[in-house]
Write a protein that holds these residues in place. Structure first.
Motif, PDB file in Angstrom:
ATOM      1  N   VAL A 104       0.840  -1.212   0.000  1.00 50.25           N
ATOM      2  CA  VAL A 104       0.000   0.000   0.000  1.00 50.25           C
ATOM      3  C   VAL A 104       0.871   1.255   0.000  1.00 50.25           C
ATOM      4  CG1 VAL A 104      -1.640   1.357   1.361  1.00 50.25           C
ATOM      5  CG2 VAL A 104      -2.016  -1.100   1.043  1.00 50.25           C
ATOM      6  N   LEU A 105       1.907   1.258   0.825  1.00 53.75           N
ATOM      7  CA  LEU A 105       2.813   2.406   0.867  1.00 53.75           C
ATOM      8  C   LEU A 105       3.558   2.570  -0.450  1.00 53.75           C
ATOM      9  CD1 LEU A 105       4.305   2.118   4.476  1.00 53.75           C
ATOM     10  CD2 LEU A 105       2.569   3.719   3.641  1.00 53.75           C
ATOM     11  N   TYR A 106       3.838   1.474  -1.114  1.00 56.10           N
ATOM     12  CA  TYR A 106       4.491   1.540  -2.425  1.00 56.10           C
ATOM     13  C   TYR A 106       3.596   2.296  -3.410  1.00 56.10           C
ATOM     14  CZ  TYR A 106       7.686  -0.069  -6.104  1.00 56.10           C
ATOM     15  OH  TYR A 106       8.615  -0.114  -7.122  1.00 56.10           O
ATOM     16  N   GLY A 107       2.316   1.946  -3.418  1.00 58.49           N
ATOM     17  CA  GLY A 107       1.379   2.651  -4.297  1.00 58.49           C
ATOM     18  C   GLY A 107       1.276   4.123  -3.954  1.00 58.49           C
ATOM     19  N   LEU A 108       1.294   4.450  -2.658  1.00 60.37           N
ATOM     20  CA  LEU A 108       1.254   5.846  -2.228  1.00 60.37           C
ATOM     21  C   LEU A 108       2.504   6.587  -2.678  1.00 60.37           C
ATOM     22  CD1 LEU A 108       0.078   8.218  -0.656  1.00 60.37           C
ATOM     23  CD2 LEU A 108       1.014   7.216   1.444  1.00 60.37           C
TER      24      LEU A 108
ATOM     25  N   ALA B 196      -3.856   0.638  -4.691  1.00 56.04           N
ATOM     26  CA  ALA B 196      -3.409   1.695  -3.781  1.00 56.04           C
ATOM     27  C   ALA B 196      -3.021   2.949  -4.550  1.00 56.04           C
ATOM     28  CB  ALA B 196      -2.229   1.200  -2.946  1.00 56.04           C
ATOM     29  N   LEU B 197      -2.420   2.784  -5.707  1.00 53.38           N
ATOM     30  CA  LEU B 197      -2.021   3.936  -6.521  1.00 53.38           C
ATOM     31  C   LEU B 197      -3.237   4.734  -6.969  1.00 53.38           C
ATOM     32  CD1 LEU B 197      -0.114   5.636  -8.249  1.00 53.38           C
ATOM     33  CD2 LEU B 197      -0.147   3.814  -9.972  1.00 53.38           C
ATOM     34  N   ASP B 198      -4.234   4.066  -7.503  1.00 53.65           N
ATOM     35  CA  ASP B 198      -5.440   4.783  -7.942  1.00 53.65           C
ATOM     36  C   ASP B 198      -6.162   5.444  -6.774  1.00 53.65           C
ATOM     37  OD1 ASP B 198      -5.205   4.449 -10.652  1.00 53.65           O
ATOM     38  OD2 ASP B 198      -6.642   2.791 -10.807  1.00 53.65           O
ATOM     39  N   ALA B 199      -6.206   4.753  -5.620  1.00 55.57           N
ATOM     40  CA  ALA B 199      -6.858   5.334  -4.445  1.00 55.57           C
ATOM     41  C   ALA B 199      -6.124   6.584  -3.975  1.00 55.57           C
ATOM     42  CB  ALA B 199      -6.919   4.306  -3.315  1.00 55.57           C
ATOM     43  N   ALA B 200      -4.783   6.531  -3.969  1.00 59.64           N
ATOM     44  CA  ALA B 200      -3.996   7.685  -3.535  1.00 59.64           C
ATOM     45  C   ALA B 200      -4.149   8.857  -4.500  1.00 59.64           C
ATOM     46  CB  ALA B 200      -2.522   7.295  -3.406  1.00 59.64           C
TER      47      ALA B 200
ATOM     48  N   LEU C  30       1.569   4.360 -21.424  1.00 60.48           N
ATOM     49  CA  LEU C  30       0.499   3.449 -21.839  1.00 60.48           C
ATOM     50  C   LEU C  30      -0.873   3.972 -21.407  1.00 60.48           C
ATOM     51  CD1 LEU C  30       2.184   0.006 -21.036  1.00 60.48           C
ATOM     52  CD2 LEU C  30       1.592   0.882 -23.307  1.00 60.48           C
ATOM     53  N   ALA C  31      -0.952   4.498 -20.175  1.00 56.58           N
ATOM     54  CA  ALA C  31      -2.223   5.021 -19.669  1.00 56.58           C
ATOM     55  C   ALA C  31      -2.737   6.158 -20.550  1.00 56.58           C
ATOM     56  CB  ALA C  31      -2.058   5.490 -18.229  1.00 56.58           C
ATOM     57  N   ARG C  32      -1.836   7.001 -21.007  1.00 53.34           N
ATOM     58  CA  ARG C  32      -2.239   8.123 -21.866  1.00 53.34           C
ATOM     59  C   ARG C  32      -2.665   7.651 -23.244  1.00 53.34           C
ATOM     60  NH1 ARG C  32       2.579  12.218 -19.751  1.00 53.34           N
ATOM     61  NH2 ARG C  32       1.491  12.811 -17.813  1.00 53.34           N
ATOM     62  N   GLN C  33      -2.126   6.533 -23.685  1.00 55.43           N
ATOM     63  CA  GLN C  33      -2.488   6.021 -25.001  1.00 55.43           C
ATOM     64  C   GLN C  33      -3.812   5.270 -24.986  1.00 55.43           C
ATOM     65  OE1 GLN C  33      -0.834   6.706 -27.875  1.00 55.43           O
ATOM     66  NE2 GLN C  33       0.478   8.020 -26.605  1.00 55.43           N
ATOM     67  N   VAL C  34      -4.048   4.480 -23.942  1.00 55.19           N
ATOM     68  CA  VAL C  34      -5.253   3.634 -23.934  1.00 55.19           C
ATOM     69  C   VAL C  34      -6.404   4.237 -23.138  1.00 55.19           C
ATOM     70  CG1 VAL C  34      -3.857   1.548 -24.218  1.00 55.19           C
ATOM     71  CG2 VAL C  34      -4.478   2.282 -21.914  1.00 55.19           C
ATOM     72  N   GLY C  35      -6.122   5.283 -22.351  1.00 51.69           N
ATOM     73  CA  GLY C  35      -7.185   5.942 -21.605  1.00 51.69           C
ATOM     74  C   GLY C  35      -7.586   5.252 -20.309  1.00 51.69           C
ATOM     75  N   TRP C  36      -6.768   4.323 -19.831  1.00 48.01           N
ATOM     76  CA  TRP C  36      -7.049   3.657 -18.562  1.00 48.01           C
ATOM     77  C   TRP C  36      -6.405   4.421 -17.427  1.00 48.01           C
ATOM     78  CZ3 TRP C  36      -5.384  -1.966 -20.271  1.00 48.01           C
ATOM     79  CH2 TRP C  36      -6.273  -2.421 -21.241  1.00 48.01           C
ATOM     80  N   SER C  37      -6.823   4.102 -16.200  1.00 48.46           N
ATOM     81  CA  SER C  37      -6.182   4.718 -15.033  1.00 48.46           C
ATOM     82  C   SER C  37      -4.767   4.172 -14.887  1.00 48.46           C
ATOM     83  CB  SER C  37      -6.981   4.427 -13.761  1.00 48.46           C
ATOM     84  OG  SER C  37      -6.812   3.073 -13.360  1.00 48.46           O
ATOM     85  N   LEU C  38      -3.920   4.934 -14.209  1.00 53.19           N
ATOM     86  CA  LEU C  38      -2.536   4.509 -14.028  1.00 53.19           C
ATOM     87  C   LEU C  38      -2.448   3.220 -13.226  1.00 53.19           C
ATOM     88  CD1 LEU C  38       0.371   5.272 -14.644  1.00 53.19           C
ATOM     89  CD2 LEU C  38       0.395   6.665 -12.567  1.00 53.19           C
ATOM     90  N   GLY C  39      -3.327   3.089 -12.240  1.00 55.37           N
ATOM     91  CA  GLY C  39      -3.318   1.872 -11.425  1.00 55.37           C
ATOM     92  C   GLY C  39      -3.694   0.636 -12.225  1.00 55.37           C
TER      93      GLY C  39
END
Length: 208
Positions: A20-24, A90-94, A46-55
């Motif tokens: 969790v801390l890694y994602g934060l 955790a990344l998307d939540a943060a 990749l996220a910018r190309q496909v339109g998905w969230s980074l997480g």
């Protein structure tokens, strides 16, 4: 005959806290706008190309890297599978709760905070010995298969992912360079303090 050994509560708590801390820590570097970790340059692109969230992209890439373990004959553990799922969530939540800082001093302060937190998180989840992350396993598998040094193999992998991510639109900046220089020494210093002693193998008594 091998016995199934359930990890202790201490190891499980430390594993998931570390992930969790890694994602934060990843989110802090993203919010700095001054560069991200080497693999996150690829994730961002990749996220910018496909339109998905980074997480979500982080999880998908982790799963694909895990598939690359098959020809390398690496063995995943609980920590490996958890790494793929928990860090992305955790990344998307943060990112959902961390505001984007406006001033440069605040953004700059997020860089050392993110790098130090990442070092703590890395030492925490590695220290429980429940399996490496998929990207670390890819590195160690290639080292074993090719006979190359850890430094050369890791550097080669990260150069490739950074270059690909940058071409796709990922953020390459001063934080990326600082992370690459600092993370090894920091984890090296923290790992002995966060390593949990592995239990001795179970011994079964055989009755003649």
């Amino acid at each position: 005959m091998h016995q199934l050994r359930i990890p202790s509560a201490r190891r499980l708590v430390q594993l998931y806290a570390g992930l969790v801390l890694y994602g934060l820590s990843m989110a802090l570097l993203v919010r700095s706008g001054l560069g991200v970790m080497p693999w996150d340059v690829l994730h961002q692109g990749l996220a910018r190309q496909v339109g998905w969230s980074l997480g979500v992209v982080t999880m998908v890439v982790g799963a694909l890297v895990l598939l690359a373990w098959l020809p390398l004959r690496e063995r995943p553990g609980l920590g490996t599978v958890s790494n793929v799922v928990v860090i992305g969530l955790a990344l998307d939540a943060a990112l959902a709760v961390l505001p984007e800082p406006g001033s440069l001093p605040v953004r700059a302060a997020l860089v050392p905070a993110g790098i130090l937190l990442n070092a703590v998180a890395t030492a925490a989840y590695i220290g429980v010995h429940l399996g490496p992350g998929p990207r670390d396993g890819l590195m160690t598998g290639l080292v074993r298969r090719t006979g190359g040094s850890v430094r050369v193999v890791r550097t080669s992998i990260e150069v490739v992912v950074v270059a690909a991510g940058w071409l796709l639109g990922g953020t390459l900046g001063v934080a990326t360079v600082l992370y690459a220089l600092a993370i090894g020494p920091l984890v090296h210093a923290l790992l002995p303090r966060l390593s949990v002693r592995r239990p001795a193998p179970a011994v079964r008594a055989e009755i003649a």
